[in-house]
Scaffold this motif. Sequence first.
Motif, PDB file in Angstrom:
ATOM      1  N   GLN A   1       0.818  -1.213   0.000  1.00  8.60           N
ATOM      2  CA  GLN A   1       0.000   0.000   0.000  1.00  8.60           C
ATOM      3  C   GLN A   1       0.851   1.261   0.000  1.00  8.60           C
ATOM      4  OE1 GLN A   1      -2.525   0.655   3.467  1.00  8.60           O
ATOM      5  NE2 GLN A   1      -4.132   1.476   2.144  1.00  8.60           N
ATOM      6  N   ASN A   2       2.014   1.198   0.645  1.00  8.78           N
ATOM      7  CA  ASN A   2       2.865   2.380   0.709  1.00  8.78           C
ATOM      8  C   ASN A   2       3.774   2.544  -0.503  1.00  8.78           C
ATOM      9  OD1 ASN A   2       4.783   0.429   1.056  1.00  8.78           O
ATOM     10  ND2 ASN A   2       5.318   0.974   3.165  1.00  8.78           N
ATOM     11  N   GLY A   3       3.609   1.707  -1.518  1.00 10.16           N
ATOM     12  CA  GLY A   3       4.395   1.815  -2.730  1.00 10.16           C
ATOM     13  C   GLY A   3       5.703   1.067  -2.709  1.00 10.16           C
ATOM     14  N   THR A   4       5.944   0.289  -1.664  1.00 11.33           N
ATOM     15  CA  THR A   4       7.199  -0.437  -1.552  1.00 11.33           C
ATOM     16  C   THR A   4       7.122  -1.758  -2.301  1.00 11.33           C
ATOM     17  OG1 THR A   4       7.651   0.544   0.604  1.00 11.33           O
ATOM     18  CG2 THR A   4       8.855  -1.470   0.044  1.00 11.33           C
ATOM     19  N   VAL A   5       8.134  -2.021  -3.125  1.00  9.58           N
ATOM     20  CA  VAL A   5       8.247  -3.303  -3.806  1.00  9.58           C
ATOM     21  C   VAL A   5       8.993  -4.255  -2.874  1.00  9.58           C
ATOM     22  CG1 VAL A   5       9.224  -4.529  -5.775  1.00  9.58           C
ATOM     23  CG2 VAL A   5       8.249  -2.242  -6.077  1.00  9.58           C
TER      24      VAL A   5
ATOM     25  N   ASP B   1       0.175  -7.161   1.711  1.00  9.22           N
ATOM     26  CA  ASP B   1      -0.650  -6.660   0.605  1.00  9.22           C
ATOM     27  C   ASP B   1       0.189  -6.459  -0.647  1.00  9.22           C
ATOM     28  OD1 ASP B   1       0.866  -4.529   1.394  1.00  9.22           O
ATOM     29  OD2 ASP B   1      -0.783  -3.090   1.488  1.00  9.22           O
ATOM     30  N   GLN B   2       1.283  -7.239  -0.775  1.00  9.21           N
ATOM     31  CA  GLN B   2       2.253  -7.024  -1.846  1.00  9.21           C
ATOM     32  C   GLN B   2       1.630  -7.024  -3.230  1.00  9.21           C
ATOM     33  OE1 GLN B   2       5.363  -6.148  -2.119  1.00  9.21           O
ATOM     34  NE2 GLN B   2       5.343  -6.419  -4.345  1.00  9.21           N
ATOM     35  N   ASN B   3       0.662  -7.868  -3.490  1.00  5.71           N
ATOM     36  CA  ASN B   3       0.088  -8.001  -4.830  1.00  5.71           C
ATOM     37  C   ASN B   3      -1.220  -7.231  -4.997  1.00  5.71           C
ATOM     38  OD1 ASN B   3       2.147  -9.772  -5.695  1.00  5.71           O
ATOM     39  ND2 ASN B   3       1.131 -11.467  -4.634  1.00  5.71           N
ATOM     40  N   GLN B   4      -1.553  -6.368  -4.042  1.00 11.36           N
ATOM     41  CA  GLN B   4      -2.851  -5.698  -4.101  1.00 11.36           C
ATOM     42  C   GLN B   4      -2.836  -4.456  -4.986  1.00 11.36           C
ATOM     43  OE1 GLN B   4      -4.453  -4.723  -0.242  1.00 11.36           O
ATOM     44  NE2 GLN B   4      -6.515  -4.391  -1.029  1.00 11.36           N
ATOM     45  N   TYR B   5      -1.641  -3.859  -5.190  1.00 10.57           N
ATOM     46  CA  TYR B   5      -1.562  -2.603  -5.930  1.00 10.57           C
ATOM     47  C   TYR B   5      -0.665  -2.785  -7.155  1.00 10.57           C
ATOM     48  CZ  TYR B   5      -3.603  -0.821  -1.663  1.00 10.57           C
ATOM     49  OH  TYR B   5      -4.449  -0.620  -0.592  1.00 10.57           O
TER      50      TYR B   5
ATOM     51  N   TYR C   1      -6.496  -3.959  -6.429  1.00  4.66           N
ATOM     52  CA  TYR C   1      -7.073  -5.213  -6.896  1.00  4.66           C
ATOM     53  C   TYR C   1      -8.563  -5.302  -6.573  1.00  4.66           C
ATOM     54  CZ  TYR C   1      -8.139 -10.144  -7.385  1.00  4.66           C
ATOM     55  OH  TYR C   1      -8.712 -11.324  -7.750  1.00  4.66           O
ATOM     56  N   ASP C   2      -9.329  -5.665  -7.574  1.00  2.00           N
ATOM     57  CA  ASP C   2     -10.752  -5.966  -7.446  1.00  2.00           C
ATOM     58  C   ASP C   2     -11.072  -6.968  -8.548  1.00  2.00           C
ATOM     59  OD1 ASP C   2     -13.678  -5.738  -8.140  1.00  2.00           O
ATOM     60  OD2 ASP C   2     -13.633  -4.371  -6.430  1.00  2.00           O
ATOM     61  N   ARG C   3     -11.461  -8.180  -8.142  1.00  2.00           N
ATOM     62  CA  ARG C   3     -11.639  -9.265  -9.115  1.00  2.00           C
ATOM     63  C   ARG C   3     -12.688  -8.934 -10.154  1.00  2.00           C
ATOM     64  NH1 ARG C   3     -12.316 -15.239  -6.850  1.00  2.00           N
ATOM     65  NH2 ARG C   3     -10.130 -14.760  -6.348  1.00  2.00           N
ATOM     66  N   GLU C   4     -13.746  -8.233  -9.764  1.00  2.00           N
ATOM     67  CA  GLU C   4     -14.813  -7.930 -10.712  1.00  2.00           C
ATOM     68  C   GLU C   4     -14.419  -6.788 -11.655  1.00  2.00           C
ATOM     69  OE1 GLU C   4     -18.466  -7.216  -8.747  1.00  2.00           O
ATOM     70  OE2 GLU C   4     -18.645  -9.260  -7.938  1.00  2.00           O
ATOM     71  N   LYS C   5     -13.744  -5.780 -11.119  1.00  2.00           N
ATOM     72  CA  LYS C   5     -13.381  -4.636 -11.955  1.00  2.00           C
ATOM     73  C   LYS C   5     -12.173  -4.951 -12.836  1.00  2.00           C
ATOM     74  CE  LYS C   5     -15.011  -1.272  -8.535  1.00  2.00           C
ATOM     75  NZ  LYS C   5     -16.249  -0.932  -9.242  1.00  2.00           N
ATOM     76  N   PHE C   6     -11.222  -5.715 -12.297  1.00  2.00           N
ATOM     77  CA  PHE C   6      -9.986  -6.012 -13.025  1.00  2.00           C
ATOM     78  C   PHE C   6      -9.709  -7.519 -12.995  1.00  2.00           C
ATOM     79  CE2 PHE C   6      -9.180  -1.896 -10.726  1.00  2.00           C
ATOM     80  CZ  PHE C   6      -9.454  -1.073 -11.793  1.00  2.00           C
ATOM     81  N   PRO C   7     -10.461  -8.288 -13.778  1.00  2.00           N
ATOM     82  CA  PRO C   7     -10.205  -9.741 -13.818  1.00  2.00           C
ATOM     83  C   PRO C   7      -8.868 -10.083 -14.456  1.00  2.00           C
ATOM     84  CG  PRO C   7     -11.816  -9.111 -15.481  1.00  2.00           C
ATOM     85  CD  PRO C   7     -11.575  -7.901 -14.645  1.00  2.00           C
ATOM     86  N   GLY C   8      -8.287  -9.141 -15.140  1.00  2.00           N
ATOM     87  CA  GLY C   8      -6.977  -9.294 -15.766  1.00  2.00           C
ATOM     88  C   GLY C   8      -6.392  -7.931 -16.025  1.00  2.00           C
ATOM     89  N   LEU C   9      -5.183  -7.882 -16.560  1.00  2.00           N
ATOM     90  CA  LEU C   9      -4.563  -6.603 -16.879  1.00  2.00           C
ATOM     91  C   LEU C   9      -5.373  -5.932 -17.982  1.00  2.00           C
ATOM     92  CD1 LEU C   9      -2.152  -4.652 -16.527  1.00  2.00           C
ATOM     93  CD2 LEU C   9      -0.991  -5.936 -18.336  1.00  2.00           C
ATOM     94  N   PRO C  10      -5.941  -4.752 -17.729  1.00  2.00           N
ATOM     95  CA  PRO C  10      -6.783  -4.113 -18.753  1.00  2.00           C
ATOM     96  C   PRO C  10      -5.951  -3.515 -19.872  1.00  2.00           C
ATOM     97  CG  PRO C  10      -6.575  -2.662 -16.854  1.00  2.00           C
ATOM     98  CD  PRO C  10      -5.879  -3.948 -16.491  1.00  2.00           C
TER      99      PRO C  10
END
Length: 450
Positions: free
Chosen positions: A55-59, A64-68, A172-181
Amino acid sequence: VGAVFKDEGAGGGGGRGVADAGLLVNKQGSNNAIDVVYGNRRIGGSRVYINTTQQNGTVGDGTDQNQYLHLVIALCQGGTIADGATGHDLDHIKGVTKVLLNNEEAWNSTDGIHADYSGNLDVRLWYGKQDQTVAAPDVTATSISGTTGLSNEWTSNHRMRSVAYAYLIFKYDREKFPGLPNVTFDVQGKGIRNASGTYTYDDATRQNPALILRDYLQSTRYGKGLSDSELDITSFSTAATYCTNASLEMNGAILTGNSIFRNTQDILAAGNLNLIYSGGKYTVKPQKKLDYSSAYNFNKSNIVGGWQISLGSKKTRFNTVTVNFFNPDTDWQPDSVVIEPSSYLTADNNTINAKTMDLPFTSSKTDAERLARFYLDQSRYQTVISFKASHEALRLDVGDPCTITHDVTGYNLKQFRVTSLVLNDDTTVNVTLVENMPDGAGNDYLEDNA
């Protein structure tokens, strides 16, 4: 240099639509050409950075590493001309009006982030200034609460100066972004010089084919790099007035991977223009009605050599033209119109002889139809005459009107226009002329309203 047809042959169909060269998809790669947007165009651009962060932009490791998801897309060329008074350049893109995800509007310049993506999308845009910085985007639209901004991998050194680009963050939101748009952008293209030589973002200037041609030919980054002294500047201003009065506009993306010759042809086609090299300078001339009131007359007194006369052939006298263009009314997808006058079909015994013409920088169906009718009508007048004339013929230039009066051909002030002049060692001139389209034919479709 002028527009080019594709030969479909007798009975050819066409209608496939001009290829979009991947403009509406996100390309991947580190060596993709960066295109140039003139006028207005929807484009996809090239992904230059993609990663997930906390969430804080850190790789790195984190719950929550894969959430953003962070995505940077290079859109097109930006500014190249520095303005010493302000420290900013003058010819970056005018702006971006829409961001679309899988062809659905996610952000626009009036309302910001669409309600459907609120809380899940951040948009930042840079318009390609030479001195742009990571900390100062031209557009900042955030809806994701709790994020601290960009990835820590995208540092203050990642300025992408002179390149228009977008930085997007997806929560991340499964319904809004089921894959890379697939992300596309409605871009208002770069500022260019007006007829007075002043850089501007005025829409009438940005979309004028003659002024765009000048900008492209003079660009040292992606064009020919010509100086003012190598251009007949007055001719470009005159042609710009013609394009304005004839309501001819250019909207498209110059593919920098194409040859300069090919791109120049496509620009000329959008404005119904010809480019010639004469007297050490490039001169642009509209293909418009010619004034024959004081035209030079070739006759027995100045024609000093034999004649060569070509009447053309049925293969090059068309009765059907299909023109392919991009239609913003159908999300910038390829579209086609077919011009098939019944009078031409009747004259050709109802045998179809078709041509296809690509207009990648024309976005108006009306303009596509007008240009198609012009080139179709022009093909009906094919008589080409070559002869040797006295040195007086050098008063003419390519594209100029002239007439022939001679009993060999039975012509009396027959109207032609010049296509070639070659000076011989003995001071005579080899002249080539083509029959001019008479008033009331296709040139009326593109005549200016001045």
